[in-house]
Motif scaffolding. Structure first.
Motif, PDB file in Angstrom:
ATOM      1  N   GLN A  53       1.003  -1.159   0.083  1.00 23.01           N
ATOM      2  CA  GLN A  53      -0.159  -0.021  -0.138  1.00 23.01           C
ATOM      3  C   GLN A  53       0.757   1.181  -0.142  1.00 23.01           C
ATOM      4  N   PHE A  54       0.567   2.086  -0.973  1.00 19.81           N
ATOM      5  CA  PHE A  54       1.051   3.418  -1.162  1.00 19.81           C
ATOM      6  C   PHE A  54       0.172   4.604  -0.860  1.00 19.81           C
TER       7      PHE A  54
ATOM      8  N   GLY B 114      13.379   5.660  -0.847  1.00 22.48           N
ATOM      9  CA  GLY B 114      12.821   6.288   0.444  1.00 22.48           C
ATOM     10  C   GLY B 114      11.312   6.380   0.722  1.00 22.48           C
ATOM     11  N   THR B 115      10.547   5.986  -0.349  1.00 23.99           N
ATOM     12  CA  THR B 115       9.092   6.103  -0.335  1.00 23.99           C
ATOM     13  C   THR B 115       8.694   4.996   0.678  1.00 23.99           C
ATOM     14  N   GLU B 116       7.824   5.444   1.676  1.00 24.79           N
ATOM     15  CA  GLU B 116       7.480   4.541   2.578  1.00 24.79           C
ATOM     16  C   GLU B 116       6.123   3.742   1.883  1.00 24.79           C
ATOM     17  N   PHE B 117       6.039   2.551   2.318  1.00 21.08           N
ATOM     18  CA  PHE B 117       4.914   1.783   1.781  1.00 21.08           C
ATOM     19  C   PHE B 117       4.470   0.736   2.976  1.00 21.08           C
ATOM     20  N   ARG B 118       3.231   0.137   3.037  1.00 17.44           N
ATOM     21  CA  ARG B 118       2.868  -0.865   4.088  1.00 17.44           C
ATOM     22  C   ARG B 118       2.276  -1.788   3.473  1.00 17.44           C
TER      23      ARG B 118
ATOM     24  N   TYR C   8      10.313  -6.882  10.657  1.00 17.11           N
ATOM     25  CA  TYR C   8      10.100  -7.202   9.230  1.00 17.11           C
ATOM     26  C   TYR C   8      10.574  -6.474   8.212  1.00 17.11           C
ATOM     27  N   TYR C   9      11.484  -6.967   7.244  1.00 17.36           N
ATOM     28  CA  TYR C   9      12.032  -5.962   6.039  1.00 17.36           C
ATOM     29  C   TYR C   9      11.668  -6.644   4.899  1.00 17.36           C
ATOM     30  N   LYS C  10      11.696  -5.872   3.554  1.00 20.92           N
ATOM     31  CA  LYS C  10      11.258  -6.344   2.450  1.00 20.92           C
ATOM     32  C   LYS C  10      12.794  -6.355   1.476  1.00 20.92           C
TER      33      LYS C  10
ATOM     34  N   TYR D  59       5.445  -1.290   8.230  1.00 16.79           N
ATOM     35  CA  TYR D  59       6.069  -0.556   7.348  1.00 16.79           C
ATOM     36  C   TYR D  59       7.522  -0.654   6.610  1.00 16.79           C
ATOM     37  N   TYR D  60       7.644  -0.366   5.291  1.00 23.94           N
ATOM     38  CA  TYR D  60       8.544  -0.792   4.687  1.00 23.94           C
ATOM     39  C   TYR D  60       9.086   0.526   3.575  1.00 23.94           C
ATOM     40  N   LYS D  61      10.215   0.605   3.155  1.00 24.94           N
ATOM     41  CA  LYS D  61      10.610   1.747   2.514  1.00 24.94           C
ATOM     42  C   LYS D  61      11.317   0.930   1.024  1.00 24.94           C
TER      43      LYS D  61
END
Lengths: 403, 403, 403
Positions: A107-108, A295-299, C289-291, A289-291
């Protein structure tokens, strides 16, 4: 002067006791003793032995609960371990085992079409009424989001895109039945400064499982817990729910401290809502949450159906104490005295010779010597008219006697 | 022998009642009845009806709370949904709505300059006193970190860099006023095994909102809650705070169980600190962790100002029980008897003919027959002076005997 | 008729008081007064002054706790700040300081060898018995996982790989001794609507530290807390544990409200388990958690040993109230009356002239006039046989009067 002081002291050192009438009558005597027996039995049996009214009790139990779950399950083709399915992880008295998770990945932030059919639209005008909705998956912008060449679409939302679709069918993690819950509970009764643990230090807890045979084992199989609460594990895993684990400490500190042991009981906490059409079960949403590289965060949004366990510790310790004992003994003795109220009624009204008893029990004194009683009560003593016998006087009771 | 046994039984089957003096006096009679009336009124009205002293009560309420917040807001130009602004996410009785978040992104472990002006320095010597500080943003190394060609800098820290600057101005998420809080509360009184939910199973909770009109709706608008606690939403969103939602269950189980309903009340929990200069409001720090492509961990530090909601459930259920009833009736009857203490004082001291009443009430007996009373109290019986009439003696009472 | 009404009223307006025998005896008088003194002292001193039985008390304290920890430590060569070592982050009454973390990085879903030597195997047959194990690091597949050219291996697991090895030696973060815990506690006694904070609004809490000198400072150094609980900080940091911080509010609301202040005490909560061989200390597992770039999820598993702090707030407020006062005064007065029971026993059995006292105290009345008492009790009055003196009659007591 010393005589006056002496008189004062003598006046002080008197002892006043009630003057009693002793009735030697089998009938009222038996009634009296039976009433007394009932009262004494009640106080000794119920108040003192059953209710332990001679004890001071402490219910302000201080408790510490540490829990640890073990076991593996499979959800969405992934092996789930404790770090995956327990939330919150820190092993407190309240924890959830996630049994079914609807994942909406990648999800962005942006704008996209709502997933829910409730927000279907043909023109923007259909979406205007939905502005401010709290049941959408984002802020309704008021526009209708249609694919090319389609006449129908859904309202556009601003927020995390794509929107979650929680109608997908996901199989729950049924393996949670086999999980084990280890509960470490230490308590303290502050009033008595008594500290206890829910299992003895010498106990071998490696392979035990709490059951009727082994009531002090602190390890519980989820299946056993659900059985006692009469819950269907598969349905519970589907919808989520809340299970209460009650640890009850009933301690009589006048006895051996080793008898101060916990008693476990289990129940479905949200039982009052089982018949509801909406809002049964238990679920909550959270996100990881991931990046991206730039550097854009997504989840990854997760709607988690979970079984929430809630370890509740209640307790009461009692110990002999003077104050409640004295107060209750006084209440008991006073109550025994109260038996005379009943007996007096019988004695003075129902028995043969009631008049005679009345005359004996009561002495009358008038307000003024010259004033005559308006209604002479038969059998009452005429203390002011010595020598005169009233009608109904049995001749036995009187203060005036002439030989 | 049978006569002896018979005698023993007869001796046992006696009934002892107090000998009473009946005073036929209007004045003291009225006082007596008024005092008795007051005592009876007090016990029936206050102790029994108001305090319900005839009931045994259970305050050890077992409670389960599940909460769910709905609504969308905007913070730092990002749309925030439940998974973003609720912490912890699992919907317990205590949850925070993040209303303002100061984000410090892309922090890596390393060494950098402190951001706080308090740590300004020109030489390393200025930084030595700060070593061990707990208010810095990392471990103070003792070096002064200056940019090239600058005479002033700030002390160097070791830790997550760059250092957080929490003085930036961030607008709070004011939309939180419109959020709704759904509270599902099920309770149980263990003593009576009574289970209740905070809304009936048949209730339509889709579109309701708790208000005076609809007191059993379990959905609360944040704005309504804040209004009742007289808090300014914008200031609360800026600084954070704690709001208590109290659910009170007062149940009289002698009545219809349907009357056992919750009562909601709200208050600002941290009110005692509102006047403080430091440490008002509520905030906490947490971090989201990420990894770069090559595996280096970095984080996004968040200083979150939040409104913490705390759902507290209290309750008391009462039900008729014999023990408190008996104890209180005994107390009541005993208290009625206590009325005689007051009346006796009036009777024996204030009324005309007090001496006569005294003489009637008290019989005197001396320690030894030959010993004379030192101070003959007027009106008392002269048992030791047979035949002699004391002054005030009405002639009716006497113990004097002449054979 | 008015005479009848008048008579009825007169009959109602009577006052009944017990007839008393006043014993003018020094010996029994002294005993009587001493017994009364003991009872009065007990009630005034213990029940009223010490136990404050004249107050109604409220123990249903409502409490809100906000905590904030400050300080820096080093763990695994990384600087740890509050966002790293506090879990959960939101500053509630219960929080953990992570003191030792065993990290298993870069775990992906898959199949690999178990790390634990307990699962050693040579053939698949050795692994079959382990299927369903809950102490493995994943689901045991039943295969034996051996490296090439090795005769021994460990059983294969399915789950997060590589498997955790929690036997590695990690030094704990000993700097946690220097951390400070700030506790903001506001309480309310709902019965009296009294609200208090644990430090006054005017207090300068910038640099204070709670100690004997400064008992109202809300900032606690961890080292001081551990010292009071007699715990070794290094061992606690190694194994984890639970520390209870008890805030006790004992408020007498009849006094100045400013005296309603908190009292802090500390103890090791899991003390009952200190002697256990297994399951001492406190730890829990969680994951970050990471991706990867291509979207595969991986995690960093953390086994965290932590010191869990649990701020418990207990309290009791008392205020004068009529009901308990009246009930206890009645109990006191009744108890004073109970003194006569003892004195009566002495008077009627142990003193010289006991027979005389008996004769004076008791009047006897028989069931039937013609029936003679079977066992004439010496000293009792023979009201039915006027003029006849019983043996033991002192000659002083009689009801017969001749003018």
């Amino acid at each position: 002067m010393s005589a006056a002081v002496m008189g004062c002291v003598t006046g002080f050192l008197t002892y006043e006791t009630t003057k009693s009438v002793v009735v030697k009558s089998w009938s009222v005597g038996i009634i009296n003793r039976v009433v007394q027996l009932v009262i004494i039995t009640y106080f000794i049996g119920y108040v003192f032995l059953y209710e332990k009214a001679y004890q001071v009790s402490d219910t302000a139990i201080e408790s510490s609960v540490i829990t640890k779950v073990k076991g593996y399950g499979k959800l969405n083709n992934r092996v789930m371990d404790v770090a995956d399915y327990i939330y919150p992880p820190q092993g407190t008295g309240m924890f959830c085992i996630l049994t079914r998770v609807i994942v909406t990945d990648n999800q962005f932030q942006g704008r996209c079409a709502e997933s829910d059919r409730k927000f279907e639209c043909e023109t923007d005008a259909h979406c205007t009424p939905h502005i401010g909705s709290v049941i959408s998956n984002g802020i309704i912008t008021g526009l209708c989001h249609k694919s090319l060449n389609e006449s129908k679409g859904t309202c556009e939302i601003e927020g995390w895109c794509p929107a979650e679709n929680d109608q997908v069918k996901i199989e729950p993690m049924v393996e949670f039945k086999g999980f084990t819950i280890f509960i470490k509970n230490s308590i303290r009764f502050p009033l008595f400064d008594v500290t206890r643990g829910n299992f003895p230090p010498t106990m071998n807890i490696k392979n035990c499982s709490n059951s009727e045979k082994d009531p002090f084992c602190p390890i519980f199989r989820v299946a056993d817990v659900l059985k006692e609460t009469q819950q269907d594990p598969t349905e519970l895993a589907m919808k989520g729910g809340e299970i209460g684990i009650n640890i009850q400490w009933q301690c009589n500190l006048d006895e051996n401290i080793e008898n101060c042991v916990p008693k476990y009981s289990f129940r479905r906490m949200d039982a009052p809502f089982e018949k509801n059409k909406v809002s049964t079960g238990y679920n909550f949403r959270y996100a990881k949450y991931y990046k991206t590289e730039n550097g854009t965060e997504f989840r990854m949004l997760q709607k988690a159906y979970a079984v929430r366990f809630d370890v509740m510790v209640t307790g009461k310790a009692g110990k002999f104490s003077l104050v409640p004992t004295v107060i209750n003994i006084v209440a008991a003795l006073t109550s025994i005295g109260m038996g005379t109220v009943l007996c007096d009624i019988i004695l003075l009204n129902c028995l043969n010779g009631a008049d005679r008893y009345k005359a004996k029990k009561f002495e009358e004194v008038m307000e003024d010597q010259k004033m005559q009683p308006i209604t002479p009560s038969p059998g009452s003593q005429r203390s002011l008219k010595p020598g005169m016998k009233s009608s109904g006087d049995s001749g036995a009771i009187s203060l005036s006697i002439s030989d």
